[in-house]
Scaffold this motif. Structure first.
Motif, PDB file in Angstrom:
ATOM      1  N   SER A  37     -26.178  42.022  39.289  1.00 10.32           N
ATOM      2  CA  SER A  37     -27.630  41.905  39.404  1.00 10.32           C
ATOM      3  C   SER A  37     -28.134  42.729  40.585  1.00 10.32           C
ATOM      4  O   SER A  37     -29.083  43.278  40.605  1.00 10.32           O
ATOM      5  CB  SER A  37     -27.863  40.515  39.579  1.00 10.32           C
ATOM      6  OG  SER A  37     -27.645  39.699  40.794  1.00 10.32           O
ATOM      7  N   GLY A  38     -27.273  42.864  41.772  1.00 13.30           N
ATOM      8  CA  GLY A  38     -27.798  43.519  42.748  1.00 13.30           C
ATOM      9  C   GLY A  38     -28.288  42.756  43.942  1.00 13.30           C
ATOM     10  O   GLY A  38     -28.968  43.292  44.834  1.00 13.30           O
ATOM     11  N   GLY A  39     -28.752  41.386  43.519  1.00 15.47           N
ATOM     12  CA  GLY A  39     -29.508  40.600  44.616  1.00 15.47           C
ATOM     13  C   GLY A  39     -28.532  40.143  45.877  1.00 15.47           C
ATOM     14  O   GLY A  39     -27.708  39.379  45.778  1.00 15.47           O
ATOM     15  N   ARG A  40     -28.866  40.457  47.350  1.00 19.41           N
ATOM     16  CA  ARG A  40     -28.039  40.163  48.335  1.00 19.41           C
ATOM     17  C   ARG A  40     -28.305  38.896  48.728  1.00 19.41           C
ATOM     18  O   ARG A  40     -27.382  37.821  48.935  1.00 19.41           O
ATOM     19  CB  ARG A  40     -28.364  41.077  49.531  1.00 19.41           C
ATOM     20  CG  ARG A  40     -28.183  42.506  49.447  1.00 19.41           C
ATOM     21  CD  ARG A  40     -28.690  43.541  50.461  1.00 19.41           C
ATOM     22  NE  ARG A  40     -30.286  43.143  50.378  1.00 19.41           N
ATOM     23  CZ  ARG A  40     -30.776  44.144  51.165  1.00 19.41           C
ATOM     24  NH1 ARG A  40     -30.300  45.269  51.750  1.00 19.41           N
ATOM     25  NH2 ARG A  40     -32.171  43.999  51.280  1.00 19.41           N
ATOM     26  N   GLY A  41     -29.427  38.248  48.524  1.00 15.99           N
ATOM     27  CA  GLY A  41     -29.830  36.938  48.987  1.00 15.99           C
ATOM     28  C   GLY A  41     -28.941  35.785  48.497  1.00 15.99           C
ATOM     29  O   GLY A  41     -28.543  35.129  48.948  1.00 15.99           O
ATOM     30  N   PRO A  42     -29.071  35.808  46.829  1.00 18.96           N
ATOM     31  CA  PRO A  42     -28.258  34.704  46.344  1.00 18.96           C
ATOM     32  C   PRO A  42     -26.940  34.793  46.304  1.00 18.96           C
ATOM     33  O   PRO A  42     -26.344  33.850  46.454  1.00 18.96           O
ATOM     34  CB  PRO A  42     -28.671  35.343  44.629  1.00 18.96           C
ATOM     35  CG  PRO A  42     -30.060  35.903  44.879  1.00 18.96           C
ATOM     36  CD  PRO A  42     -29.857  36.616  46.145  1.00 18.96           C
ATOM     37  N   LEU A  43     -26.316  35.877  46.602  1.00 15.37           N
ATOM     38  CA  LEU A  43     -24.797  35.937  46.831  1.00 15.37           C
ATOM     39  C   LEU A  43     -24.460  35.524  48.016  1.00 15.37           C
ATOM     40  O   LEU A  43     -23.571  34.902  48.356  1.00 15.37           O
ATOM     41  CB  LEU A  43     -24.554  37.501  46.778  1.00 15.37           C
ATOM     42  CG  LEU A  43     -22.948  38.004  47.203  1.00 15.37           C
ATOM     43  CD1 LEU A  43     -22.005  37.116  46.097  1.00 15.37           C
ATOM     44  CD2 LEU A  43     -22.735  39.427  47.032  1.00 15.37           C
ATOM     45  N   ILE A  44     -25.408  35.928  49.216  1.00 17.29           N
ATOM     46  CA  ILE A  44     -25.168  35.428  50.391  1.00 17.29           C
ATOM     47  C   ILE A  44     -25.393  33.819  50.814  1.00 17.29           C
ATOM     48  O   ILE A  44     -24.450  32.943  51.285  1.00 17.29           O
ATOM     49  CB  ILE A  44     -25.825  36.002  51.530  1.00 17.29           C
ATOM     50  CG1 ILE A  44     -25.476  37.535  51.706  1.00 17.29           C
ATOM     51  CG2 ILE A  44     -25.800  35.369  52.823  1.00 17.29           C
ATOM     52  CD1 ILE A  44     -26.480  38.261  52.462  1.00 17.29           C
ATOM     53  N   ALA A  45     -26.320  33.252  49.765  1.00 15.83           N
ATOM     54  CA  ALA A  45     -26.648  31.810  49.957  1.00 15.83           C
ATOM     55  C   ALA A  45     -25.376  30.927  49.206  1.00 15.83           C
ATOM     56  O   ALA A  45     -25.004  30.124  49.590  1.00 15.83           O
ATOM     57  CB  ALA A  45     -28.123  31.715  49.161  1.00 15.83           C
ATOM     58  N   LEU A  46     -24.934  31.504  48.043  1.00 15.14           N
ATOM     59  CA  LEU A  46     -23.970  31.170  47.608  1.00 15.14           C
ATOM     60  C   LEU A  46     -22.622  30.990  48.309  1.00 15.14           C
ATOM     61  O   LEU A  46     -22.007  29.821  48.461  1.00 15.14           O
ATOM     62  CB  LEU A  46     -23.498  31.761  46.005  1.00 15.14           C
ATOM     63  CG  LEU A  46     -21.986  31.494  45.338  1.00 15.14           C
ATOM     64  CD1 LEU A  46     -22.420  29.957  44.761  1.00 15.14           C
ATOM     65  CD2 LEU A  46     -21.936  32.462  44.235  1.00 15.14           C
ATOM     66  N   LEU A  47     -22.259  32.082  48.945  1.00 15.81           N
ATOM     67  CA  LEU A  47     -21.052  32.026  49.664  1.00 15.81           C
ATOM     68  C   LEU A  47     -21.133  31.167  51.196  1.00 15.81           C
ATOM     69  O   LEU A  47     -20.151  30.432  51.365  1.00 15.81           O
ATOM     70  CB  LEU A  47     -20.842  33.477  50.151  1.00 15.81           C
ATOM     71  CG  LEU A  47     -20.271  34.602  49.312  1.00 15.81           C
ATOM     72  CD1 LEU A  47     -20.320  36.018  49.842  1.00 15.81           C
ATOM     73  CD2 LEU A  47     -19.052  34.150  48.409  1.00 15.81           C
ATOM     74  N   LEU A  48     -22.372  31.021  51.485  1.00 19.57           N
ATOM     75  CA  LEU A  48     -22.489  30.183  52.670  1.00 19.57           C
ATOM     76  C   LEU A  48     -22.552  28.838  52.514  1.00 19.57           C
ATOM     77  O   LEU A  48     -22.093  27.805  53.162  1.00 19.57           O
ATOM     78  CB  LEU A  48     -23.987  30.580  53.469  1.00 19.57           C
ATOM     79  CG  LEU A  48     -23.908  32.048  54.136  1.00 19.57           C
ATOM     80  CD1 LEU A  48     -25.258  32.168  54.839  1.00 19.57           C
ATOM     81  CD2 LEU A  48     -22.968  31.984  55.465  1.00 19.57           C
ATOM     82  N   SER A  49     -23.046  28.317  51.223  1.00 17.56           N
ATOM     83  CA  SER A  49     -23.319  27.206  50.750  1.00 17.56           C
ATOM     84  C   SER A  49     -21.887  26.395  50.464  1.00 17.56           C
ATOM     85  O   SER A  49     -21.488  25.270  50.835  1.00 17.56           O
ATOM     86  CB  SER A  49     -24.143  26.839  49.634  1.00 17.56           C
ATOM     87  OG  SER A  49     -23.659  27.745  48.494  1.00 17.56           O
ATOM     88  N   VAL A  50     -20.981  27.323  49.617  1.00 20.22           N
ATOM     89  CA  VAL A  50     -19.760  26.833  49.471  1.00 20.22           C
ATOM     90  C   VAL A  50     -18.943  26.767  50.868  1.00 20.22           C
ATOM     91  O   VAL A  50     -18.040  25.830  50.796  1.00 20.22           O
ATOM     92  CB  VAL A  50     -19.112  28.049  48.511  1.00 20.22           C
ATOM     93  CG1 VAL A  50     -17.663  27.473  48.306  1.00 20.22           C
ATOM     94  CG2 VAL A  50     -19.989  27.857  47.140  1.00 20.22           C
ATOM     95  N   SER A  51     -19.029  27.750  51.802  1.00 19.46           N
ATOM     96  CA  SER A  51     -18.477  27.616  52.888  1.00 19.46           C
ATOM     97  C   SER A  51     -18.735  26.560  53.637  1.00 19.46           C
ATOM     98  O   SER A  51     -17.771  25.916  54.296  1.00 19.46           O
ATOM     99  CB  SER A  51     -18.432  29.082  53.714  1.00 19.46           C
ATOM    100  OG  SER A  51     -18.417  30.026  52.957  1.00 19.46           O
TER     101      SER A  51
END
Length: 470
Positions: free
Chosen positions: A252-266
């Motif tokens: 999709s190309g969205g940086r925000g959702p990807l970063i939010a997913l990685l940080l929340s799981v972390s």
């Protein structure tokens, strides 16, 4: 209760949805007489059945209500009447379903939400109403207040009535996963080309919607579905689904959702790691649940992305390029957000706007210089509330979040079953995910999922308490 009484209760429990569904179907039929379209007439029985099911299972209506902005702009839905807004429709059906559950089927208990969430929201609504007397954005402010007192309010408080049992939560999560997978299919069938630069969208929504829905569904699949499933076949299916959703998120190309997913799981991983280390130090034992989820989360969110990037690297040019730009200078969208952040922070730290705020929707005029029905916002929910409703409004929202996190962590510790334990972990991750998303994009109404996860955390608290008493 004798057999006759039971029969009467069952008969009454289906009477309301049948009558309402039949009334809607007859109304459509009367309208279709003037349309001269036999397909509408043939579809009336199916429409009636769908309406009945959406009332009997209002958690499905609620899920469609929360995500209506994702699909209602789809060109394939142009056949719907102009006056039919899907957000309003599914919100209405959700409320009818709750009333049906309270008054007819008696499966839903009428309760009052806890004061720790009710009073902060009441203060935010009151400040919004009062600020209409001095806001410069009367057009946008009125529209925003209407959304805040309807769409966002339902998102936050309907979960208290919808999720008083485990089964509705399972159906609600299933809808989320199904929608995310449907978005993947829509992107895939639209045509994919390697080394293509550009955002990928689904159902007429934007790329951020794809990232958010797929990110939320990925959390549900990894922390809840995988953990609670007892079937190895289902676990394999969930891993395949998770792979497709991560593929859709990457492409999709969205940086925000990807970063939010990685940080929340972390955050969840680190939380469990700390609890595990504490358990080992105090009791010299490691809880099975902690070890299980640590291994699965580490494996899934390490191996699946590695597999995707090795196998489909050429399809992820957009997200790779945008992350590289973010590291270098941020890009136009990041610079625009930073400028909005600065202007909102100026309003919060200036007098008298620090006390009164700019008024509901007032940031739009403060930033752009004119009032419009769909005005500008800071793209950060803290700065948005603080700049428009002052420090009191910001404090109310922070208190709401504080008590939500407190209850979320408390739910994990008090969970009596494995399923409730993993549900509580999942909801905490979803809350973190949407809080991060709302800090970089969207306004209050756009971030209705944040308020929904808050409401579901509170309803889970009530559910755990009821299970403990029972």
């Amino acid at each position: 209760m004798n057999l006759l009484t039971i029969s009467k209760v069952r008969a009454n429990s289906i009477l309301l949805p049948i009558m309402l569904g039949g009334s809607i179907a007859v109304g459509v039929m009367l309208l279709s007489i003037h349309l001269d379209n036999e397909f509408i007439l043939l579809g009336l029985p199916l429409l009636c059945l769908i309406i009945i099911l959406l009332i009997i299972f209002p958690e499905i209506s609620f899920g469609l209500f929360l995500t209506a902005g994702v699909y209602k702009a789809d060109p394939r839905l142009e056949f719907l009447p102009i006056f039919l807004d899907l957000t309003v429709l599914f919100g209405f059906l959700s409320m009818v379903g709750v009333l049906y559950g309270i008054l007819i089927s008696r499966k839903i208990k009428l309760i009052l939400p806890q004061r720790s969430i009710l009073w902060p929201y009441i203060i935010i609504i009151f400040l919004s109403f009062f600020s209409l007397t001095y806001t410069l954005a009367s057009i946008y402010g009125t529209d925003k207040l209407l959304r805040l007192s309807t769409i966002t309010l339902l998102s936050c408080f309907l979960p208290f009535y919808l999720f008083q049992k485990e089964a509705p939560i399972d159906r609600f999560f299933l809808l989320f996963i199904a929608l995310a997978f449907a978005m993947f299919l829509d992107i895939a069938t639209g045509g994919l080309s390697p080394e293509e630069i550009g955002f990928k969208t689904a159902f007429g929504s934007n790329y951020l919607a794809v990232g958010r829905i797929c990110g939320n569904a990925a959390i549900v699949l990894s922390l809840y579905s995988l953990m609670t499933s007892k079937s190895n076949l289902n676990k394999i299916l969930y891993i395949v689904l998770l792979t497709t959703l991560l593929f859709a998120l990457f492409i999709s190309g969205g940086r925000g959702p990807l970063i939010a997913l990685l940080l929340s799981v972390s955050c969840i991983f680190l939380y469990l790691l700390v609890r595990s280390l504490k358990s080992v130090m105090l009791n010299f034992t490691l809880k099975k649940n902690h070890l299980k989820i640590l291994l699965i989360v580490f494996t899934v969110f390490l191996l699946v992305p590695i597999f995707l990037f090795i196998s489909f690297y050429e399809y992820f040019e957009t997200i790779i390029m945008r992350i590289h730009v973010l590291q270098e200078w941020g890009g136009f969208s990041a610079l625009e957000r930073i400028l909005r952040f600065k202007r909102a922070f100026e309003a919060i730290t200036s007098f008298p706007t620090a006390v009164t705020g700019l008024g509901i929707g007032g940031f739009s005029v403060y930033y752009e210089g004119f009032d419009d029905k769909r005005g500008a916002y800071p793209h950060n929910i803290f700065l948005e509330i603080g700049s428009e409703l002052g420090l009191l409004g910001l404090l109310s929202f922070i208190l709401m979040l504080y008590f939500s996190f407190y209850n979320g962590l408390s739910n994990i510790k008090k969970a009596q079953t494995n399923k409730m334990y993993f549900l509580s972990l999942t909801l905490l991750a979803l809350l973190i995910n949407m809080l991060l998303n709302s800090s970089i994009s969207g306004d209050i109404s756009d971030n209705r999922l944040l308020f929904a996860w808050i409401g579901i955390i509170y309803s889970t608290k009530n559910l755990i308490k009821a299970m403990k008493v029972g």
